[in-house]
Design an enzyme around this catalytic site. Structure first.
Site, mmCIF file in Angstrom:
data_model
loop_
_atom_site.group_PDB
_atom_site.id
_atom_site.type_symbol
_atom_site.label_atom_id
_atom_site.label_comp_id
_atom_site.label_asym_id
_atom_site.label_seq_id
_atom_site.Cartn_x
_atom_site.Cartn_y
_atom_site.Cartn_z
ATOM 1 N N ILE A 96 103.067 7.269 54.859
ATOM 2 C CA ILE A 96 103.599 8.619 55.028
ATOM 3 C C ILE A 96 102.678 9.465 55.902
ATOM 4 O O ILE A 96 103.117 10.145 56.829
ATOM 5 C CB ILE A 96 103.765 9.324 53.671
ATOM 6 C CG1 ILE A 96 104.838 8.645 52.830
ATOM 7 C CG2 ILE A 96 104.135 10.796 53.866
ATOM 8 C CD1 ILE A 96 104.933 9.194 51.435
ATOM 9 N N GLU A 97 101.400 9.420 55.578
ATOM 10 C CA GLU A 97 100.449 10.321 56.220
ATOM 11 C C GLU A 97 100.254 10.027 57.707
ATOM 12 O O GLU A 97 100.218 10.952 58.526
ATOM 13 C CB GLU A 97 99.100 10.251 55.502
ATOM 14 C CG GLU A 97 99.117 10.793 54.072
ATOM 15 C CD GLU A 97 99.224 12.312 54.021
ATOM 16 O OE1 GLU A 97 99.252 12.960 55.092
ATOM 17 O OE2 GLU A 97 99.280 12.858 52.909
ATOM 18 N N SER A 98 100.084 8.755 58.063
ATOM 19 C CA SER A 98 99.734 8.443 59.448
ATOM 20 C C SER A 98 100.518 7.293 60.059
ATOM 21 O O SER A 98 100.353 7.001 61.246
ATOM 22 C CB SER A 98 98.244 8.087 59.516
ATOM 23 O OG SER A 98 97.998 6.873 58.819
ATOM 24 N N VAL A 122 100.856 6.021 50.618
ATOM 25 C CA VAL A 122 100.308 7.285 51.122
ATOM 26 C C VAL A 122 99.953 7.160 52.596
ATOM 27 O O VAL A 122 100.267 8.043 53.399
ATOM 28 C CB VAL A 122 99.076 7.708 50.289
ATOM 29 C CG1 VAL A 122 98.339 8.866 50.965
ATOM 30 C CG2 VAL A 122 99.505 8.104 48.880
ATOM 31 N N TYR A 139 107.777 14.881 50.404
ATOM 32 C CA TYR A 139 106.611 13.994 50.397
ATOM 33 C C TYR A 139 106.571 13.140 49.128
ATOM 34 O O TYR A 139 106.390 11.921 49.193
ATOM 35 C CB TYR A 139 105.340 14.831 50.502
ATOM 36 C CG TYR A 139 104.061 14.032 50.534
ATOM 37 C CD1 TYR A 139 103.495 13.652 51.740
ATOM 38 C CD2 TYR A 139 103.414 13.653 49.359
ATOM 39 C CE1 TYR A 139 102.316 12.926 51.787
ATOM 40 C CE2 TYR A 139 102.246 12.926 49.386
ATOM 41 C CZ TYR A 139 101.696 12.565 50.600
ATOM 42 O OH TYR A 139 100.539 11.825 50.630
#
Length: 199
Positions: free
Chosen positions: A70-72, A67, A177
């Protein structure tokens, strides 16, 4: 001419450029098959913080890393155009909801602090995993699109919440996502195996 003669003739016919290309291909093959290369592609960053959050909320650390990637991409100061921030890219309203529900209700808490952001994001993952009875696909979709949207899709038979029907998720961003998150998760497990021993 024997087999050795044929082989020598073929070797001699190789030009200098062909030898260079062959050497480069060999090196490329060795790099692709090295653990070092894949660990650079899928690094473990903020390991102490991830382990602490994983232990506290009983979430697979590889899922937390997937996660975060992907997110940051492990950049703690990253902010999205929609207002999400931190390593786990929490929206302000989601962060406030997490603080209230998780007990992290201090007014001076900095949600962009790496340890805090990982702790809050992991709490939210744990909440979603419990809500959806451990089904990672639903939890990941809700992390991206929100619980309300996922619940509505399932209730109205738009999506059944299964990995095999991810293509039925109405939001293109969420489809992508979830696919990426599952792929990254499997990559982390394959590369690092039993690196973590969370009890």
């Amino acid at each position: 001419m024997g087999d050795q003669g044929v082989l020598m003739k073929a070797v001699l016919q190789f030009t200098k450029n062909q030898w260079i290309c062959a050497a480069l291909l060999f090196c490329f093959f060795m790099v692709l098959n090295s653990g070092f290369f894949w660990k650079q592609m899928y690094p473990i960053q903020y390991e102490a913080e991830v382990v602490k959050a994983a232990r506290k909320y009983q979430v697979d650390p590889f899922l937390i890393l997937a996660v975060m990637k992907i997110e940051s991409d492990f950049k703690p100061n990253r902010s999205s155009s929609k207002g999400a921030s931190g390593l786990m890219q929490l929206m302000p309203e989601t962060a406030q909801w997490i603080k209230e529900r998780s007990g992290l209700n201090q007014s001076d808490i900095n949600q962009n602090d790496p340890q805090t952001n990982i702790m809050m994001g992991t709490w939210y993952l744990a909440f979603l995993l419990e809500k959806y009875k451990g089904e990672q696909v639903k939890a990941l979709a809700a992390y991206n699109a929100g619980q309300g949207n996922v619940d509505r899709w399932i209730e109205t038979d738009v999506w059944d919440g299964q990995a095999r029907t991810i293509s039925n998720i109405p939001y293109g961003e969420t489809r992508h996502y979830v696919k990426r998150a599952l792929f990254y998760y499997e990559q982390y497990k394959a590369i690092y195996g039993d690196h973590f021993n969370i009890k």
